[in-house]
Design a protein around this motif. Structure first.
Motif: not given
Length: 65
Positions: A11-35
């Motif tokens: 449950q904790i890891l699923s919530k972490l994924y959902s939160d991160a997905l929401r964050e990186y969907t809104v901020k694709p430049k941050e996703a690009a930086k991470l990747l």
């Protein structure tokens, strides 16, 4: 060596994924930086990296001799 993950940790890891997905969907430049890529940036990939990093940092993943 396979051990089923507990429902609480899943449950904790699923919530972490959902939160991160929401964050990186809104901020694709941050996703690009991470990747560290400039093209084919998918928020799902960045969110999975966050979860994988968390899993690798769990004490039960680390083995000591």
């Amino acid at each position: 060596m396979y051990k089923q993950i507990s429902a609480g940790k899943l449950q904790i890891l699923s919530k972490l994924y959902s939160d991160a997905l929401r964050e990186y969907t809104v901020k694709p430049k941050e996703a690009a930086k991470l990747l560290a890529v400039n093209s084919d940036v998918k928020p799902q990939k960045a969110a999975l990296v966050v979860v994988a990093n968390a899993m690798l940092n769990l004490d039960e993943i680390i083995t000591k001799n």
